[in-house]
Write a protein that holds these residues in place. Structure first.
Motif, PDB file in Angstrom:
ATOM      1  N   PRO A 269      -5.209   2.430  -6.594  1.00 28.71           N
ATOM      2  CA  PRO A 269      -5.360   3.792  -7.116  1.00 28.71           C
ATOM      3  C   PRO A 269      -4.871   4.785  -6.067  1.00 28.71           C
ATOM      4  O   PRO A 269      -4.617   4.403  -4.923  1.00 28.71           O
ATOM      5  CB  PRO A 269      -6.871   3.917  -7.332  1.00 28.71           C
ATOM      6  N   GLY A 270      -4.725   6.032  -6.459  1.00 28.51           N
ATOM      7  CA  GLY A 270      -4.403   7.044  -5.463  1.00 28.51           C
ATOM      8  C   GLY A 270      -2.978   6.982  -4.953  1.00 28.51           C
ATOM      9  O   GLY A 270      -2.695   7.435  -3.859  1.00 28.51           O
TER      10      GLY A 270
ATOM     11  N   HIS B 292       0.813  -1.227   0.000  1.00 30.34           N
ATOM     12  CA  HIS B 292       0.000   0.000   0.000  1.00 30.34           C
ATOM     13  C   HIS B 292       0.839   1.266   0.000  1.00 30.34           C
ATOM     14  O   HIS B 292       0.757   2.060   0.942  1.00 30.34           O
ATOM     15  CB  HIS B 292      -0.941   0.015   1.216  1.00 30.34           C
TER      16      HIS B 292
ATOM     17  N   SER C 261       1.982   5.008  -0.561  1.00 32.54           N
ATOM     18  CA  SER C 261       1.337   6.305  -0.828  1.00 32.54           C
ATOM     19  C   SER C 261       2.143   7.095  -1.839  1.00 32.54           C
ATOM     20  O   SER C 261       1.600   7.743  -2.714  1.00 32.54           O
ATOM     21  CB  SER C 261       1.243   7.146   0.445  1.00 32.54           C
ATOM     22  N   ILE C 262       3.473   7.065  -1.672  1.00 27.90           N
ATOM     23  CA  ILE C 262       4.327   7.833  -2.570  1.00 27.90           C
ATOM     24  C   ILE C 262       5.376   6.915  -3.190  1.00 27.90           C
ATOM     25  O   ILE C 262       6.100   6.205  -2.485  1.00 27.90           O
ATOM     26  CB  ILE C 262       5.020   8.996  -1.829  1.00 27.90           C
TER      27      ILE C 262
END
Ligand SMILES: C[S@@+](CC[C@H](N)C(=O)[O-])C[C@H]1O[C@@H](n2cnc3c(N)ncnc32)[C@H](O)[C@@H]1O
Lengths: 155, 258
Positions: free
Chosen positions: B69-70, B42, B44-45
């Motif tokens: 996504p995201g 997972h 984030s960046i």
């Protein structure tokens, strides 16, 4: 360049101790809608310098962000929408990022900021020759270099 | 080559921008081979240093797009032409990444510190005379100085600074770069290492190494260094006994990921 990137960048010219946030000079701003992702926004919220985002979004012509924000506001759809718009949908296409301490301009051309420094702006930190010498000639050398009276305060 | 990597179209090129080559393909294959882990991770960046044509960062975004996504993608290159080509590659595949012309990660060291969950790097790694490093033109895309390590050795501490607690680094290296010594250096900083893909071509033998922070590794390396003067040799030894095994296991399936 989106404001999420602006929030991550600071000036690293030698001697600069207060390189964040970079001041935005906006010549051209465009909006590109992207799908909202509340989970990502909640993740990012803690990493974002809120004041820098608010000030930057105002310079980019968007004044709807509240001056103060706290995590409980992330439960409100309306707040999430605004945060999303400011962080991820506003693009600085043409302009500059300006070092708050020296006024050195980092140009933003076609949406891409150029953070390369010149040889005389770097810390002398390594014995090896590197990037500086290879900095492509195409980059702008038109900025005014200000003398730094500040002493070198970090190693 | 897997079907996924073959889907990347290069819509633009420039004589001074590195065209995707065996090393780029090997790196993307490593990401594909590790896809299930990446999804569980997972991130984030995600960030690429030295993105060249944009082939790798675009592939990474496509690999993760469906199920993750995201994710926020950041890519840097010291070559402004590369940034333009990367942007066009990204646009052609309808993925987003924020691009910054930078020397490795200049300007990001303070505010991005500890935030990068996945970093991918295919650095200039070819052994060359030192003065070719960062020189004008396309040579700077591969010229790595002595043992090909000049740029790699500058990237490692920056990567360690930017990676999050759970951050991973995928790095392309050549045998001539002395990968076990790189692993040893990273081990001293608390990173464990694994070879994800190993591939030999006529000219070079490539290793794609994955690094991740590992408390035990750090304690281990510290102990070895302080307790025993011959520690580096021992660390090296343990790495060397591990490497062939990993190579063996990996090489039997590294080409069957697609
Ligand atoms: C071997 S190429 C890899 C390109 C692309 N990632 C790929 O896999 O096809 C290395 C890239 O690193 C870039 N590079 C070299 N030195 C750099 C530095 N100091 N900072 C950022 N990028 C650099 C080069 O311009 C080139 O695009």
């Amino acid at each position: 360049m989106r404001l999420i990137t602006h929030n991550m960048l600071s000036s690293n010219i030698k001697g600069v101790t207060n390189g964040f946030p970079l001041r935005i000079e906006a010549e051209k701003v465009v909006e590109k809608p992207v799908e909202i992702d509340p989970k990502f926004l909640k993740n990012m919220f803690v990493k974002i310098d809120w004041k820098a985002l608010v000030d930057a979004s105002r310079i980019m012509g968007y004044a709807d962000l509240p001056d103060e924000a706290n995590p409980s506001m992330l439960e409100l759809d309306e707040f999430l929408q605004k945060f999303h718009h400011a962080l991820l949908e506003l693009h600085l296409e043409e302009g500059a990022l300006v070092c708050p301490q020296t006024d050195r301009r980092f140009p933003v051309i076609k949406g891409i900021p150029n953070m390369l420094l010149h040889e005389d702006e770097l810390f002398l930190q390594r014995g090896v020759s590197h990037g500086g010498g290879g900095t492509p000639k195409t980059q702008s050398r038109t900025f005014k270099y200000l003398d730094l009276n500040t002493s070198l305060s970090c190693a | 080559m897997s079907s996924k990597t073959a889907q990347i179209r290069l819509v633009s090129s420039h004589p001074e921008v590195y065209e995707p080559c065996d090393d780029s393909f090997a790196l993307v294959d490593a990401l594909l081979a590790d896809r299930a882990h990446l999804l569980e991770h997972h991130p984030s960046i995600c960030m690429e240093v030295g993105c060249g044509s944009g082939y790798v960062i675009t592939s990474l975004a496509l690999i993760l797009r469906q199920e993750a996504p995201g994710v926020h993608y950041i890519a840097t290159d010291i070559n402004p032409h590369a940034m333009r080509v990367t942007r066009e590659t990204l646009e052609a595949h309808e993925v987003n990444a924020d691009l910054i012309i930078a020397d490795i990660a200049s300007g990001l060291d303070k505010r991005l510190k500890g935030l990068v969950d996945v970093m991918v790097v295919n650095p200039p790694y070819v052994p060359t005379p030192e003065d070719e490093v960062g020189s004008e033109g396309i040579a700077s895309a591969w010229a790595g100085g002595e043992n090909g390590r000049s740029v790699i050795d500058r990237i490692l501490p920056i990567a360690v600074n930017l990676l999050s607690e759970k951050g991973w680094l995928y790095l392309v290296t050549l045998t001539a770069n002395n990968p076990s010594e790189i692993c040893l250096q990273m081990r001293k900083k608390g990173y464990a290492a694994r070879i994800v893909v190993q591939r030999s071509t006529d000219e070079e033998s490539l290793h794609i190494i994955k690094f991740w922070r590992d408390i035990d590794t750090q304690v281990d390396a510290k102990e070895m260094v302080t307790v025993n003067k011959s520690a580096p040799a021992r660390v090296m030894e343990s790495l060397l006994t591990e490497v062939p095994r990993l190579l063996f296991r990996r090489s039997s399936n590294s080409n069957s990921t697609g």
